[in-house]
Design a protein around this motif. Sequence first.
Motif, short mmCIF file in Angstrom:
data_model
loop_
_atom_site.label_atom_id
_atom_site.label_comp_id
_atom_site.label_asym_id
_atom_site.label_seq_id
_atom_site.Cartn_x
_atom_site.Cartn_y
_atom_site.Cartn_z
N VAL A 53 38.54 12.86 91.83
CA VAL A 53 39.58 12.93 90.80
C VAL A 53 38.93 13.15 89.43
CG1 VAL A 53 41.35 11.63 89.55
CG2 VAL A 53 41.28 11.53 92.04
N ILE A 54 37.86 12.42 89.14
CA ILE A 54 37.19 12.57 87.85
C ILE A 54 36.58 13.96 87.70
CG2 ILE A 54 35.24 11.75 86.44
CD1 ILE A 54 35.96 8.90 87.47
N ASN A 55 35.91 14.43 88.73
CA ASN A 55 35.31 15.76 88.67
C ASN A 55 36.38 16.84 88.49
OD1 ASN A 55 32.67 14.90 88.83
ND2 ASN A 55 32.60 15.04 91.06
N TYR A 56 37.50 16.67 89.16
CA TYR A 56 38.60 17.62 89.02
C TYR A 56 39.15 17.59 87.59
CZ TYR A 56 42.81 20.23 90.33
OH TYR A 56 43.80 21.18 90.41
N ALA A 57 39.28 16.40 87.03
CA ALA A 57 39.76 16.28 85.64
C ALA A 57 38.80 16.98 84.69
CB ALA A 57 39.91 14.80 85.27
N LYS A 58 37.49 16.80 84.90
CA LYS A 58 36.48 17.42 84.03
C LYS A 58 36.58 18.95 84.06
CE LYS A 58 33.05 13.75 84.48
NZ LYS A 58 31.72 13.41 85.03
N GLU A 59 36.98 19.51 85.18
CA GLU A 59 37.13 20.97 85.29
C GLU A 59 38.18 21.50 84.32
OE1 GLU A 59 37.97 22.16 89.32
OE2 GLU A 59 36.27 21.02 90.11
N HIS A 60 39.02 20.63 83.78
CA HIS A 60 40.11 21.06 82.92
C HIS A 60 39.88 20.73 81.44
CE1 HIS A 60 41.69 20.97 87.01
NE2 HIS A 60 42.34 22.04 86.61
N LEU A 61 38.63 20.36 81.11
CA LEU A 61 38.31 20.10 79.70
C LEU A 61 38.69 21.33 78.87
CD1 LEU A 61 34.90 18.26 79.99
CD2 LEU A 61 36.95 17.39 78.84
N SER A 62 39.24 21.11 77.71
CA SER A 62 39.64 22.14 76.76
C SER A 62 40.95 22.86 77.10
CB SER A 62 38.53 23.17 76.54
OG SER A 62 37.38 22.53 76.04
N VAL A 63 41.60 22.53 78.21
CA VAL A 63 42.93 23.11 78.45
C VAL A 63 43.83 22.59 77.34
CG1 VAL A 63 44.95 23.09 79.98
CG2 VAL A 63 42.67 23.36 80.95
N ARG A 64 44.63 23.45 76.78
CA ARG A 64 45.41 23.08 75.60
C ARG A 64 46.48 22.03 75.90
NH1 ARG A 64 50.22 26.00 73.96
NH2 ARG A 64 51.15 27.03 75.76
N TYR A 65 46.90 21.36 74.84
CA TYR A 65 48.01 20.41 74.94
C TYR A 65 49.31 21.20 74.92
CZ TYR A 65 51.27 16.65 74.01
OH TYR A 65 52.31 15.77 74.10
N ARG A 66 50.25 20.76 75.76
CA ARG A 66 51.59 21.35 75.76
C ARG A 66 52.57 20.24 76.07
NH1 ARG A 66 52.85 26.57 79.23
NH2 ARG A 66 53.85 27.58 77.47
N SER A 67 53.51 20.00 75.18
CA SER A 67 54.51 18.96 75.37
C SER A 67 55.27 19.22 76.68
CB SER A 67 55.48 18.95 74.19
OG SER A 67 56.43 17.92 74.37
N GLY A 68 55.28 18.22 77.55
CA GLY A 68 55.94 18.36 78.85
C GLY A 68 55.14 19.16 79.85
N GLY A 69 53.92 19.57 79.47
CA GLY A 69 53.10 20.43 80.32
C GLY A 69 52.53 19.74 81.54
N THR A 70 52.56 20.47 82.67
CA THR A 70 52.07 19.90 83.93
C THR A 70 51.16 20.88 84.68
OG1 THR A 70 54.01 20.74 85.11
CG2 THR A 70 54.16 18.49 84.24
N THR A 71 50.76 21.96 84.01
CA THR A 71 49.93 22.97 84.68
C THR A 71 48.73 23.31 83.80
OG1 THR A 71 50.98 24.92 83.68
CG2 THR A 71 52.03 23.99 85.67
#
Length: 181
Positions: A53-71
Amino acid sequence: MMRKMLLTVFCTVSFGIVQAQTVPTVTNDLTDVPTVTSNEVSFYDQIPLVKNVINYAKEHLSVRYRSGGTTTRGFDCSGFTRFCFNKFGISLPHSSAAQGNVGAAVDKESAQPGDLILFKGHSSGGNRIGHVGLITEVIGDRIKFIHSAWNGGVRYDYLSASYYQHRYMGIRRVVHLLAEK
């Protein structure tokens, strides 16, 4: 039922590995004073689900913030934690306040990687959960977490930062939910 049994066996074996990895050092050659060091690995770090789970989360570093965003086109805080845990079979609600009611409450001193960390929203004076992150590292009393923040997207922060200290609400352990399925 089979998942519970396999998880129990794995945890038992992992605990034995952790105990075997604690090796004291004999002496310090310069002073002949015994020193003790440890190669101890956290029991919680031995559970592959947490690392995954942690490694998967790290893969998404710098993905932008989006209100209500789930992707991966953009996450809000609870959308991010939900996205990461869902990949590994743990369903979380899409609301930081609702995620604050899932799993088991954990004292700050017992925090482990893989736990959710909860904060008040923009107002530090309120008493409602408004933000959530995923703990990635605990060293002594320093808690590092990854989260999707409105001012920077998916990034790391520390609980020791005054902004988060004033908004801290609690910690929830949710990885055991997989074993309950």
